[in-house]
Design a protein around this motif. Structure first.
Motif, PDB file in Angstrom:
ATOM      1  N   ARG A 105      -8.157  -0.333   1.741  1.00  0.00           N
ATOM      2  CA  ARG A 105      -8.830   0.565   0.620  1.00  0.00           C
ATOM      3  C   ARG A 105      -7.867   1.493  -0.313  1.00  0.00           C
ATOM      4  O   ARG A 105      -8.511   2.528  -0.808  1.00  0.00           O
ATOM      5  CB  ARG A 105      -9.986   1.515   1.450  1.00  0.00           C
ATOM      6  CG  ARG A 105     -11.018   0.464   2.100  1.00  0.00           C
ATOM      7  CD  ARG A 105     -12.036   1.144   2.634  1.00  0.00           C
ATOM      8  NE  ARG A 105     -12.945   0.072   3.526  1.00  0.00           N
ATOM      9  CZ  ARG A 105     -13.658   0.813   4.101  1.00  0.00           C
ATOM     10  NH1 ARG A 105     -14.343   1.728   4.202  1.00  0.00           N
ATOM     11  NH2 ARG A 105     -14.451  -0.290   5.295  1.00  0.00           N
ATOM     12  N   CYS A 106      -6.618   1.488   0.093  1.00  0.00           N
ATOM     13  CA  CYS A 106      -5.507   2.308  -0.689  1.00  0.00           C
ATOM     14  C   CYS A 106      -5.972   1.990  -2.274  1.00  0.00           C
ATOM     15  O   CYS A 106      -5.876   1.057  -2.562  1.00  0.00           O
ATOM     16  CB  CYS A 106      -4.429   1.995  -0.243  1.00  0.00           C
ATOM     17  SG  CYS A 106      -2.990   2.698  -1.010  1.00  0.00           S
ATOM     18  N   PRO A 107      -5.816   3.184  -2.989  1.00  0.00           N
ATOM     19  CA  PRO A 107      -5.870   2.878  -4.457  1.00  0.00           C
ATOM     20  C   PRO A 107      -4.623   1.799  -4.718  1.00  0.00           C
ATOM     21  O   PRO A 107      -4.823   1.310  -5.913  1.00  0.00           O
ATOM     22  CB  PRO A 107      -5.657   4.331  -5.052  1.00  0.00           C
ATOM     23  CG  PRO A 107      -6.022   5.236  -4.026  1.00  0.00           C
ATOM     24  CD  PRO A 107      -5.641   4.671  -2.774  1.00  0.00           C
ATOM     25  N   GLU A 108      -3.494   2.022  -4.286  1.00  0.00           N
ATOM     26  CA  GLU A 108      -2.456   1.185  -4.584  1.00  0.00           C
ATOM     27  C   GLU A 108      -2.353  -0.302  -3.770  1.00  0.00           C
ATOM     28  O   GLU A 108      -1.504  -0.859  -3.973  1.00  0.00           O
ATOM     29  CB  GLU A 108      -0.972   1.806  -4.203  1.00  0.00           C
ATOM     30  CG  GLU A 108      -0.697   2.907  -5.136  1.00  0.00           C
ATOM     31  CD  GLU A 108       0.679   3.497  -4.900  1.00  0.00           C
ATOM     32  OE1 GLU A 108       1.455   2.641  -4.402  1.00  0.00           O
ATOM     33  OE2 GLU A 108       0.867   4.590  -5.245  1.00  0.00           O
TER      34      GLU A 108
ATOM     35  N   PHE B  82       0.858  -0.982   0.052  1.00  0.00           N
ATOM     36  CA  PHE B  82       0.086   0.068  -0.020  1.00  0.00           C
ATOM     37  C   PHE B  82       0.976   1.328   0.018  1.00  0.00           C
ATOM     38  O   PHE B  82       1.940   1.222   0.316  1.00  0.00           O
ATOM     39  CB  PHE B  82      -0.833   0.079   1.270  1.00  0.00           C
ATOM     40  CG  PHE B  82      -0.218  -0.267   2.499  1.00  0.00           C
ATOM     41  CD1 PHE B  82      -0.037  -1.748   2.861  1.00  0.00           C
ATOM     42  CD2 PHE B  82       0.335   0.602   3.430  1.00  0.00           C
ATOM     43  CE1 PHE B  82       0.611  -1.906   3.963  1.00  0.00           C
ATOM     44  CE2 PHE B  82       1.047   0.392   4.495  1.00  0.00           C
ATOM     45  CZ  PHE B  82       1.066  -0.980   4.971  1.00  0.00           C
ATOM     46  N   CYS B  83       0.379   2.394  -0.307  1.00  0.00           N
ATOM     47  CA  CYS B  83       1.153   3.602  -0.544  1.00  0.00           C
ATOM     48  C   CYS B  83       1.743   4.287   0.699  1.00  0.00           C
ATOM     49  O   CYS B  83       2.637   4.801   0.984  1.00  0.00           O
ATOM     50  CB  CYS B  83       0.470   4.784  -1.515  1.00  0.00           C
ATOM     51  SG  CYS B  83      -0.641   5.578  -0.440  1.00  0.00           S
ATOM     52  N   ASN B  84       1.002   4.017   1.866  1.00  0.00           N
ATOM     53  CA  ASN B  84       1.185   4.672   3.316  1.00  0.00           C
ATOM     54  C   ASN B  84       1.184   6.046   3.398  1.00  0.00           C
ATOM     55  O   ASN B  84       1.703   6.372   4.279  1.00  0.00           O
ATOM     56  CB  ASN B  84       2.710   3.963   3.724  1.00  0.00           C
ATOM     57  CG  ASN B  84       2.783   3.604   5.163  1.00  0.00           C
ATOM     58  OD1 ASN B  84       1.722   3.658   5.845  1.00  0.00           O
ATOM     59  ND2 ASN B  84       3.921   3.821   5.696  1.00  0.00           N
ATOM     60  N   HIS B  85       0.734   6.587   2.470  1.00  0.00           N
ATOM     61  CA  HIS B  85       0.591   8.223   2.382  1.00  0.00           C
ATOM     62  C   HIS B  85      -0.819   8.815   1.741  1.00  0.00           C
ATOM     63  O   HIS B  85      -0.855   9.816   2.135  1.00  0.00           O
ATOM     64  CB  HIS B  85       1.771   8.949   1.909  1.00  0.00           C
ATOM     65  CG  HIS B  85       1.876   8.674   0.368  1.00  0.00           C
ATOM     66  ND1 HIS B  85       1.387   9.127  -0.528  1.00  0.00           N
ATOM     67  CD2 HIS B  85       2.937   8.073  -0.099  1.00  0.00           C
ATOM     68  CE1 HIS B  85       1.609   8.762  -1.735  1.00  0.00           C
ATOM     69  NE2 HIS B  85       2.645   7.802  -1.499  1.00  0.00           N
ATOM     70  N   CYS B  86      -1.743   7.994   1.399  1.00  0.00           N
ATOM     71  CA  CYS B  86      -2.815   8.544   0.864  1.00  0.00           C
ATOM     72  C   CYS B  86      -3.862   8.682   2.325  1.00  0.00           C
ATOM     73  O   CYS B  86      -3.517   8.327   3.191  1.00  0.00           O
ATOM     74  CB  CYS B  86      -3.458   7.448  -0.262  1.00  0.00           C
ATOM     75  SG  CYS B  86      -4.328   6.091   0.676  1.00  0.00           S
ATOM     76  N   ALA B  87      -5.020   9.170   1.795  1.00  0.00           N
ATOM     77  CA  ALA B  87      -6.096   9.329   3.046  1.00  0.00           C
ATOM     78  C   ALA B  87      -6.478   8.059   3.767  1.00  0.00           C
ATOM     79  O   ALA B  87      -6.668   8.082   4.728  1.00  0.00           O
ATOM     80  CB  ALA B  87      -7.483  10.032   2.550  1.00  0.00           C
ATOM     81  N   LYS B  88      -6.630   7.199   2.912  1.00  0.00           N
ATOM     82  CA  LYS B  88      -7.065   5.843   3.529  1.00  0.00           C
ATOM     83  C   LYS B  88      -5.926   5.194   4.304  1.00  0.00           C
ATOM     84  O   LYS B  88      -6.270   4.826   5.412  1.00  0.00           O
ATOM     85  CB  LYS B  88      -7.503   4.676   2.282  1.00  0.00           C
ATOM     86  CG  LYS B  88      -8.745   5.256   1.660  1.00  0.00           C
ATOM     87  CD  LYS B  88      -9.851   5.119   2.166  1.00  0.00           C
ATOM     88  CE  LYS B  88     -11.004   5.804   1.656  1.00  0.00           C
ATOM     89  NZ  LYS B  88     -12.329   5.985   2.307  1.00  0.00           N
ATOM     90  N   CYS B  89      -4.770   5.289   3.771  1.00  0.00           N
ATOM     91  CA  CYS B  89      -3.516   4.622   4.529  1.00  0.00           C
ATOM     92  C   CYS B  89      -3.386   5.547   5.844  1.00  0.00           C
ATOM     93  O   CYS B  89      -3.171   4.822   6.896  1.00  0.00           O
ATOM     94  CB  CYS B  89      -2.287   4.565   3.719  1.00  0.00           C
ATOM     95  SG  CYS B  89      -2.166   3.307   2.355  1.00  0.00           S
ATOM     96  N   ALA B  90      -3.482   6.721   5.636  1.00  0.00           N
ATOM     97  CA  ALA B  90      -3.510   7.662   6.839  1.00  0.00           C
ATOM     98  C   ALA B  90      -4.713   7.342   7.928  1.00  0.00           C
ATOM     99  O   ALA B  90      -4.216   7.419   9.070  1.00  0.00           O
ATOM    100  CB  ALA B  90      -3.451   8.962   6.449  1.00  0.00           C
TER     101      ALA B  90
END
Ligand SMILES: [Zn+2]
Length: 340
Positions: free
Chosen positions: A104-107, A90-98
């Motif tokens: 639910r991260c786009p990545e 996961f990206c670990n910086h999008c709104a979902k990750c945060a």
């Protein structure tokens, strides 16, 4: 390093044991020596061909091993530490990750699906994926935990909101998710009914805590559930079988009950009568892996010995093809593990 890769999609014969360059970790990554990598049905799906998989590709989602080297930017992890890896990317910086909703991260993807996995000797991953393990777990046991226990925890706790004393039907009690779901439901003092295709698997599921077993080849699931529950039905069905059982799962619910599904091993098209859904106020929930928070939560129970991984059989990595053939026969109870 040695790795098992696929260069084309297909049967177990496409798995190639070969030499490839060692991964070069970035400054924010950890290099881990893989000591065990557990198999999942996902390995079979990816091998047969899933959209987005770039070839050549390394399979394998569930990894345990030892840290070889931690990048310059990383603190708190040191070489030699025994660890397992969160089986996700996961990206670990999008709104979902945060917000802690990594799945639910786009990545978001599962390790070994859209990114290379652990059927190899060395893997470089972000520090956030690395979780140390107690000495009470050996590497094959540790590798048998992450994907299925996280999946089952997210299904029962995160999605279906299991409450103490409910009645839960776990399909496929001998599968990885089934083994985890039976034990998690018992943590909540649930009454657990499970299904399997033979008596040997039902006995083992019983030993894990299942209260009732249904042989799904010899008995009709919803009818047996009615008998066991005095016609009431169950609160929650843990579904991952798909087309072959969907109708039976729905008919096994009590009014207000919930089917939660994370897979469709036997086929992904299912039909249902909407009148049955609204008149009985049923819920159908999708579930995909889980969050990092949930992984730490379920691992706490595993590390304390309240939830136990079950290893069926360990194969050397170079015999990955035999391991895939063995998995396709569905004779296992628990995880099939590859060791480099
Ligand atoms: Zn993200």
């Amino acid at each position: 390093m040695k790795a098992v890769r696929i260069h084309e999609f297909g049967g177990p014969e496409v798995l190639r044991f070969e030499d490839i360059p060692d991964p070069r970790p970035r400054k924010d990554e950890v290099l881990v020596r893989v000591r065990a990598c557990a198999m999942n049905h996902l390995d079979l799906w990816v091998r047969k061909g899933l959209p987005g998989v770039k070839l050549p590709h390394i399979l394998g989602s569930d990894i345990a091993g030892e840290i070889v080297e931690a990048g310059e930017y990383i603190t708190g992890l040191r070489p030699g530490q025994r660890v397992l890896l969160a089986p996700m990317h996961f990206c670990n910086h999008c709104a979902k990750c945060a917000a802690g909703l990594q799945n639910r991260c786009p990545e978001f993807t599962v390790l070994g699906n859209l990114v290379d996995g652990g059927n190899c000797e060395l893997i470089a991953v972000p520090a956030v994926n690395v979780i140390s393990i107690p000495d009470s777990l050996d590497f094959p046991q540790a590798a048998s935990v992450p994907l299925v226990f996280l999946t089952a925890w997210h299904m029962l706790v995160g999605r279906a909101g299991i409450r103490q004393g409910q009645t839960v039907l776990v399909l496929g009690g001998g599968s990885g998710v089934g083994i985890a779901a039976i034990q998690i439901a018992k943590l909540f003092h649930a009454r657990v009914i499970t299904t399997a295709g033979d008596e040997r698997k039902l006995e083992k599921a019983h030993a894990l805590g299942a209260d009732y077993g249904i042989n799904h080849y010899k008995q009709k699931i919803s009818q047996e559930v009615r008998n066991i529950t005095n016609k009431e039905g169950v609160d929650i069905v843990v579904e991952h079988v798909g087309a072959a059982t969907w109708d039976e799962s729905m008919k096994s619910l009590k009014p207000g009950g919930t089917v939660v599904t994370c897979g469709a091993t036997t086929g992904s098209n299912a039909a249902f009568d909407l009148r049955f859904v609204f008149s009985r106020q049923l819920s159908f929930l999708g579930s995909y892996m889980g969050t990092m928070g949930e992984l730490y939560e379920v691992l706490g129970h595993v590390f304390a010995g309240r939830l136990k991984p079950v290893v069926d059989r360990v194969f050397p990595l170079k015999e990955a093809r035999a391991a895939h053939e063995y998995m396709e026969k569905s004779q296992m109870f628990g995880k099939i593990v590859l060791t480099p």
